[in-house]
Design a protein around this motif. Sequence first.
Motif, PDB file in Angstrom:
ATOM      1  N   TYR A   1       0.833  -1.205   0.000  1.00  0.00           N
ATOM      2  CA  TYR A   1       0.000   0.000   0.000  1.00  0.00           C
ATOM      3  C   TYR A   1       0.871   1.260   0.000  1.00  0.00           C
ATOM      4  O   TYR A   1       0.626   2.198  -0.770  1.00  0.00           O
ATOM      5  CB  TYR A   1      -0.916  -0.014   1.228  1.00  0.00           C
ATOM      6  N   LEU A   2       1.879   1.295   0.870  1.00  0.00           N
ATOM      7  CA  LEU A   2       2.776   2.456   0.920  1.00  0.00           C
ATOM      8  C   LEU A   2       3.496   2.646  -0.404  1.00  0.00           C
ATOM      9  O   LEU A   2       3.668   3.779  -0.881  1.00  0.00           O
ATOM     10  CB  LEU A   2       3.795   2.284   2.050  1.00  0.00           C
ATOM     11  N   LEU A   3       3.902   1.534  -1.008  1.00  0.00           N
ATOM     12  CA  LEU A   3       4.625   1.605  -2.276  1.00  0.00           C
ATOM     13  C   LEU A   3       3.746   2.163  -3.382  1.00  0.00           C
ATOM     14  O   LEU A   3       4.203   2.948  -4.227  1.00  0.00           O
ATOM     15  CB  LEU A   3       5.127   0.210  -2.647  1.00  0.00           C
ATOM     16  N   GLN A   4       2.479   1.804  -3.367  1.00  0.00           N
ATOM     17  CA  GLN A   4       1.560   2.249  -4.415  1.00  0.00           C
ATOM     18  C   GLN A   4       1.069   3.676  -4.186  1.00  0.00           C
ATOM     19  O   GLN A   4       1.007   4.477  -5.119  1.00  0.00           O
ATOM     20  CB  GLN A   4       0.360   1.301  -4.494  1.00  0.00           C
ATOM     21  N   GLU A   5       0.728   3.987  -2.933  1.00  0.00           N
ATOM     22  CA  GLU A   5       0.109   5.271  -2.640  1.00  0.00           C
ATOM     23  C   GLU A   5       1.112   6.368  -2.268  1.00  0.00           C
ATOM     24  O   GLU A   5       0.866   7.545  -2.514  1.00  0.00           O
ATOM     25  CB  GLU A   5      -0.910   5.108  -1.502  1.00  0.00           C
ATOM     26  N   PHE A   6       2.220   5.979  -1.660  1.00  0.00           N
ATOM     27  CA  PHE A   6       3.219   6.956  -1.209  1.00  0.00           C
ATOM     28  C   PHE A   6       4.626   6.507  -1.608  1.00  0.00           C
ATOM     29  O   PHE A   6       5.481   6.284  -0.738  1.00  0.00           O
ATOM     30  CB  PHE A   6       3.136   7.132   0.318  1.00  0.00           C
ATOM     31  N   PRO A   7       4.881   6.361  -2.905  1.00  0.00           N
ATOM     32  CA  PRO A   7       6.208   5.882  -3.332  1.00  0.00           C
ATOM     33  C   PRO A   7       7.346   6.787  -2.887  1.00  0.00           C
ATOM     34  O   PRO A   7       8.468   6.327  -2.689  1.00  0.00           O
ATOM     35  CB  PRO A   7       6.090   5.843  -4.868  1.00  0.00           C
ATOM     36  N   MET A   8       7.047   8.083  -2.696  1.00  0.00           N
ATOM     37  CA  MET A   8       8.092   9.009  -2.263  1.00  0.00           C
ATOM     38  C   MET A   8       8.611   8.656  -0.868  1.00  0.00           C
ATOM     39  O   MET A   8       9.776   8.913  -0.552  1.00  0.00           O
ATOM     40  CB  MET A   8       7.588  10.454  -2.292  1.00  0.00           C
ATOM     41  N   LEU A   9       7.777   8.035  -0.049  1.00  0.00           N
ATOM     42  CA  LEU A   9       8.235   7.606   1.274  1.00  0.00           C
ATOM     43  C   LEU A   9       9.291   6.511   1.146  1.00  0.00           C
ATOM     44  O   LEU A   9      10.335   6.553   1.802  1.00  0.00           O
ATOM     45  CB  LEU A   9       7.063   7.082   2.113  1.00  0.00           C
ATOM     46  N   ILE A  10       9.012   5.534   0.322  1.00  0.00           N
ATOM     47  CA  ILE A  10       9.936   4.419   0.125  1.00  0.00           C
ATOM     48  C   ILE A  10      11.238   4.913  -0.490  1.00  0.00           C
ATOM     49  O   ILE A  10      12.325   4.423  -0.182  1.00  0.00           O
ATOM     50  CB  ILE A  10       9.307   3.327  -0.752  1.00  0.00           C
TER      51      ILE A  10
ATOM     52  N   LYS B   1      10.884  -9.314  -1.766  1.00  0.00           N
ATOM     53  CA  LYS B   1       9.712 -10.041  -2.244  1.00  0.00           C
ATOM     54  C   LYS B   1       8.933  -9.200  -3.253  1.00  0.00           C
ATOM     55  O   LYS B   1       8.518  -9.701  -4.299  1.00  0.00           O
ATOM     56  CB  LYS B   1       8.815 -10.417  -1.071  1.00  0.00           C
ATOM     57  N   GLN B   2       8.782  -7.908  -2.959  1.00  0.00           N
ATOM     58  CA  GLN B   2       8.037  -7.029  -3.851  1.00  0.00           C
ATOM     59  C   GLN B   2       8.776  -6.838  -5.173  1.00  0.00           C
ATOM     60  O   GLN B   2       8.161  -6.827  -6.240  1.00  0.00           O
ATOM     61  CB  GLN B   2       7.816  -5.665  -3.174  1.00  0.00           C
ATOM     62  N   GLN B   3      10.102  -6.724  -5.123  1.00  0.00           N
ATOM     63  CA  GLN B   3      10.892  -6.561  -6.342  1.00  0.00           C
ATOM     64  C   GLN B   3      10.844  -7.809  -7.206  1.00  0.00           C
ATOM     65  O   GLN B   3      10.778  -7.742  -8.428  1.00  0.00           O
ATOM     66  CB  GLN B   3      12.340  -6.228  -5.968  1.00  0.00           C
ATOM     67  N   ASN B   4      10.839  -8.986  -6.560  1.00  0.00           N
ATOM     68  CA  ASN B   4      10.766 -10.238  -7.305  1.00  0.00           C
ATOM     69  C   ASN B   4       9.402 -10.436  -7.973  1.00  0.00           C
ATOM     70  O   ASN B   4       9.312 -11.062  -9.026  1.00  0.00           O
ATOM     71  CB  ASN B   4      11.060 -11.422  -6.369  1.00  0.00           C
ATOM     72  N   ASN B   5       8.372  -9.875  -7.349  1.00  0.00           N
ATOM     73  CA  ASN B   5       7.010 -10.022  -7.888  1.00  0.00           C
ATOM     74  C   ASN B   5       6.674  -8.981  -8.943  1.00  0.00           C
ATOM     75  O   ASN B   5       5.685  -9.123  -9.658  1.00  0.00           O
ATOM     76  CB  ASN B   5       5.979  -9.929  -6.757  1.00  0.00           C
TER      77      ASN B   5
END
Length: 205
Positions: A166-175, A200-204
Amino acid sequence: MPIRIPLSFPTKDDLFQALEHIGIRKSIIDIISSESLVMDIKSNQVLIKPGQVCSHIYYVLNGGFVCRYINYEHETEKTINFYLNNLHPFMACLDSYFTQSPTSCELRAIAASQVLALPKKTMDDLIIKDKNLQALNDQLLITALMEENDLKLKLIAYKPDTLYKYLLQEFPMLIQKIPSKYIAEFMGISAEWLSKLKSKQQNNS
């Protein structure tokens, strides 16, 4: 009708021009300009410490900050909010700003940063004099409280892998901009667990 204003401005002059564009009087903006101060903050410097009173509202011109709840008695350190120029640029310790009582939080820079600091007293005086500034102030407060509440619900309801997605999709600037230590602290997991979620997210993807 709510006032619409893009919130991301790299200089105070850009911010002041935007305020004038939405109808805030030039005389009010001149007072904000004369009463405010641009501050350069070093990376990892603490702008507000627990026990202090947050007597200013800050606008993040560049860099970024984390707001962390600190309880020395229980040895608790917990990231509870993030402030970047393109996400929540108006910054304060909310538990202190409105009550003017000592805060339980710290505002810590996550990079070399620059903020515009305006005394709360000045802001309180000006919103009485300008209805457009008052409307903007109310809108920013409502938006901040709604977003904070939404994040708290996600923290309660989502498992770590779902929350990270969710954070990656909605707030990528945080990551992208916030050190992993504080992202993990916010999510309530270890840095090692966060690293596994990232892999895991990068592999998917």
